[in-house]
Write a protein that holds these residues in place. Structure first.
Motif, PDB file in Angstrom:
ATOM      1  N   SER A  86       4.480 -32.249   5.155  1.00  0.00           N
ATOM      2  CA  SER A  86       4.151 -33.608   4.611  1.00  0.00           C
ATOM      3  C   SER A  86       3.266 -33.841   3.480  1.00  0.00           C
ATOM      4  O   SER A  86       3.371 -34.220   2.321  1.00  0.00           O
ATOM      5  CB  SER A  86       4.307 -34.696   5.480  1.00  0.00           C
ATOM      6  N   ARG A  87       2.087 -33.222   3.824  1.00  0.00           N
ATOM      7  CA  ARG A  87       0.935 -33.144   3.078  1.00  0.00           C
ATOM      8  C   ARG A  87       1.269 -32.218   1.686  1.00  0.00           C
ATOM      9  O   ARG A  87       0.792 -32.754   0.790  1.00  0.00           O
ATOM     10  CB  ARG A  87      -0.412 -32.548   3.626  1.00  0.00           C
ATOM     11  N   ARG A  88       1.855 -31.050   1.992  1.00  0.00           N
ATOM     12  CA  ARG A  88       2.311 -30.445   0.681  1.00  0.00           C
ATOM     13  C   ARG A  88       3.157 -31.125  -0.128  1.00  0.00           C
ATOM     14  O   ARG A  88       3.119 -31.236  -1.354  1.00  0.00           O
ATOM     15  CB  ARG A  88       2.722 -28.974   1.108  1.00  0.00           C
ATOM     16  N   LYS A  89       4.219 -31.805   0.491  1.00  0.00           N
ATOM     17  CA  LYS A  89       5.437 -32.331  -0.353  1.00  0.00           C
ATOM     18  C   LYS A  89       4.536 -33.637  -0.957  1.00  0.00           C
ATOM     19  O   LYS A  89       4.852 -33.961  -2.032  1.00  0.00           O
ATOM     20  CB  LYS A  89       6.383 -32.919   0.667  1.00  0.00           C
ATOM     21  N   LEU A  90       3.559 -34.374  -0.354  1.00  0.00           N
ATOM     22  CA  LEU A  90       2.934 -35.425  -0.919  1.00  0.00           C
ATOM     23  C   LEU A  90       2.235 -35.192  -2.232  1.00  0.00           C
ATOM     24  O   LEU A  90       2.289 -35.662  -3.402  1.00  0.00           O
ATOM     25  CB  LEU A  90       2.088 -36.230  -0.192  1.00  0.00           C
ATOM     26  N   GLU A  91       1.410 -34.021  -2.261  1.00  0.00           N
ATOM     27  CA  GLU A  91       0.846 -33.282  -3.249  1.00  0.00           C
ATOM     28  C   GLU A  91       1.704 -32.824  -4.443  1.00  0.00           C
ATOM     29  O   GLU A  91       1.407 -33.195  -5.557  1.00  0.00           O
ATOM     30  CB  GLU A  91       0.103 -32.143  -2.936  1.00  0.00           C
ATOM     31  N   GLU A  92       3.088 -32.289  -4.080  1.00  0.00           N
ATOM     32  CA  GLU A  92       3.811 -31.975  -5.028  1.00  0.00           C
ATOM     33  C   GLU A  92       4.412 -33.199  -5.683  1.00  0.00           C
ATOM     34  O   GLU A  92       4.732 -33.251  -6.965  1.00  0.00           O
ATOM     35  CB  GLU A  92       5.007 -31.224  -4.307  1.00  0.00           C
ATOM     36  N   ASP A  94       2.758 -36.166  -5.979  1.00  0.00           N
ATOM     37  CA  ASP A  94       1.820 -36.670  -6.759  1.00  0.00           C
ATOM     38  C   ASP A  94       1.733 -35.799  -8.187  1.00  0.00           C
ATOM     39  O   ASP A  94       1.421 -36.658  -9.319  1.00  0.00           O
ATOM     40  CB  ASP A  94       0.240 -36.430  -6.212  1.00  0.00           C
ATOM     41  N   ASP A  95       1.882 -34.769  -8.336  1.00  0.00           N
ATOM     42  CA  ASP A  95       1.752 -34.006  -9.442  1.00  0.00           C
ATOM     43  C   ASP A  95       2.923 -34.293 -10.094  1.00  0.00           C
ATOM     44  O   ASP A  95       2.871 -34.379 -11.495  1.00  0.00           O
ATOM     45  CB  ASP A  95       1.838 -32.434  -9.258  1.00  0.00           C
ATOM     46  N   LEU A  96       4.382 -34.746  -9.626  1.00  0.00           N
ATOM     47  CA  LEU A  96       5.212 -35.044 -10.465  1.00  0.00           C
ATOM     48  C   LEU A  96       5.323 -36.640 -10.933  1.00  0.00           C
ATOM     49  O   LEU A  96       5.480 -36.683 -11.944  1.00  0.00           O
ATOM     50  CB  LEU A  96       6.766 -35.040  -9.453  1.00  0.00           C
ATOM     51  N   MET A  97       4.804 -37.508 -10.161  1.00  0.00           N
ATOM     52  CA  MET A  97       4.273 -38.739 -10.657  1.00  0.00           C
ATOM     53  C   MET A  97       3.445 -38.600 -11.902  1.00  0.00           C
ATOM     54  O   MET A  97       3.557 -39.317 -12.806  1.00  0.00           O
ATOM     55  CB  MET A  97       3.934 -39.623  -9.517  1.00  0.00           C
ATOM     56  N   ASP A  98       2.417 -37.777 -11.895  1.00  0.00           N
ATOM     57  CA  ASP A  98       1.574 -37.715 -12.948  1.00  0.00           C
ATOM     58  C   ASP A  98       2.127 -37.261 -14.305  1.00  0.00           C
ATOM     59  O   ASP A  98       2.183 -37.742 -15.506  1.00  0.00           O
ATOM     60  CB  ASP A  98       0.260 -36.566 -12.725  1.00  0.00           C
ATOM     61  N   ALA A 141       1.803 -24.293 -15.969  1.00  0.00           N
ATOM     62  CA  ALA A 141       2.839 -24.196 -14.905  1.00  0.00           C
ATOM     63  C   ALA A 141       2.914 -25.087 -13.944  1.00  0.00           C
ATOM     64  O   ALA A 141       4.060 -25.476 -13.636  1.00  0.00           O
ATOM     65  CB  ALA A 141       2.586 -22.537 -14.297  1.00  0.00           C
ATOM     66  N   HIS A 142       1.944 -25.558 -13.315  1.00  0.00           N
ATOM     67  CA  HIS A 142       2.010 -26.693 -12.343  1.00  0.00           C
ATOM     68  C   HIS A 142       2.684 -27.865 -12.805  1.00  0.00           C
ATOM     69  O   HIS A 142       2.936 -28.760 -11.951  1.00  0.00           O
ATOM     70  CB  HIS A 142       0.928 -26.490 -11.419  1.00  0.00           C
ATOM     71  N   ARG A 143       2.568 -27.916 -14.126  1.00  0.00           N
ATOM     72  CA  ARG A 143       2.765 -29.196 -14.767  1.00  0.00           C
ATOM     73  C   ARG A 143       4.009 -29.356 -15.388  1.00  0.00           C
ATOM     74  O   ARG A 143       4.638 -30.262 -16.029  1.00  0.00           O
ATOM     75  CB  ARG A 143       1.835 -29.772 -15.749  1.00  0.00           C
ATOM     76  N   ARG A 144       4.714 -28.358 -15.428  1.00  0.00           N
ATOM     77  CA  ARG A 144       5.962 -28.194 -16.135  1.00  0.00           C
ATOM     78  C   ARG A 144       7.117 -28.783 -15.107  1.00  0.00           C
ATOM     79  O   ARG A 144       7.296 -28.525 -13.897  1.00  0.00           O
ATOM     80  CB  ARG A 144       6.422 -26.767 -16.238  1.00  0.00           C
ATOM     81  N   HIS A 145       7.904 -29.651 -15.709  1.00  0.00           N
ATOM     82  CA  HIS A 145       8.945 -30.176 -14.768  1.00  0.00           C
ATOM     83  C   HIS A 145      10.380 -30.114 -15.466  1.00  0.00           C
ATOM     84  O   HIS A 145      10.486 -30.138 -16.789  1.00  0.00           O
ATOM     85  CB  HIS A 145       8.585 -31.772 -14.699  1.00  0.00           C
ATOM     86  N   ARG A 146      11.201 -29.894 -14.658  1.00  0.00           N
ATOM     87  CA  ARG A 146      12.587 -30.099 -15.072  1.00  0.00           C
ATOM     88  C   ARG A 146      13.285 -31.332 -15.028  1.00  0.00           C
ATOM     89  O   ARG A 146      13.658 -31.986 -13.874  1.00  0.00           O
ATOM     90  CB  ARG A 146      13.643 -29.016 -14.365  1.00  0.00           C
ATOM     91  N   PHE A 147      13.714 -32.003 -16.091  1.00  0.00           N
ATOM     92  CA  PHE A 147      14.022 -33.473 -15.742  1.00  0.00           C
ATOM     93  C   PHE A 147      15.572 -33.561 -16.477  1.00  0.00           C
ATOM     94  O   PHE A 147      15.794 -32.713 -17.336  1.00  0.00           O
ATOM     95  CB  PHE A 147      13.598 -34.477 -16.554  1.00  0.00           C
TER      96      PHE A 147
END
Length: 147
Positions: A86-92, A94-98, A141-147
């Motif tokens: 859950s901690r890992r998913k919440l970090e992920e 948070d990055d998606l929300m940013d 790379a960690h900021r690339r999102h597929r929308f």
């Protein structure tokens, strides 16, 4: 209690039999016992499927769910597994929300500021503004999102 057929399991848990077979094939469920060639499950499969469904609804991928079951030492308590995952998913998230907030800002600025007649005109303006600091750069790379 007598063993359950795949149809009985599917009905009780609200899944298609094909999903249950798939989960078995990828290792999320242990191989079913066979009786006359048909799968038979004990009731513990219902509990495991309930965990899988909760994890899916919480946004976990099948790879992550596999890690939940198989990626920890056997003595690791369920609560500790859930907490780490859950901690890992919440970090992920948070990055998606940013990333989403960044995209929203860009879109709002385009709505408010773009007065271009053509896409070439638009591209020239983007090029001039973004290349003045050393060129166009791809998102990390960690900021690339597929929308």
């Amino acid at each position: 209690m007598p063993p359950l057929t795949i149809s009985e399991v599917a009905r009780q848990i609200g899944l298609q039999p094909s999903a249950i077979r798939y989960y078995e094939r990828i290792g999320l469920l242990p191989a079913a016992q066979r009786v006359s060639g048909q799968r038979r499950y004990d009731t513990t499969v219902l509990y495991r499927l309930a965990v899988i469904q909760r994890a899916r609804r919480s946004g976990f991928t099948l790879v992550e769910i596999r890690r939940l079951f198989l990626g920890f030492r056997g003595t690791t308590r369920a609560a500790e597994r859930w907490k780490e995952m859950s901690r890992r998913k919440l970090e992920e998230l948070d990055d998606l929300m940013d990333g989403i907030r960044t995209m929203q800002g860009l879109l709002r600025r385009m709505i408010q500021n773009c007065r271009c007649e053509t896409l070439d005109q638009c591209g020239a303006g983007i090029f001039r503004r973004t290349c003045s600091d050393g060129g166009l750069k791809a998102a990390p790379a960690h900021r690339r999102h597929r929308f």
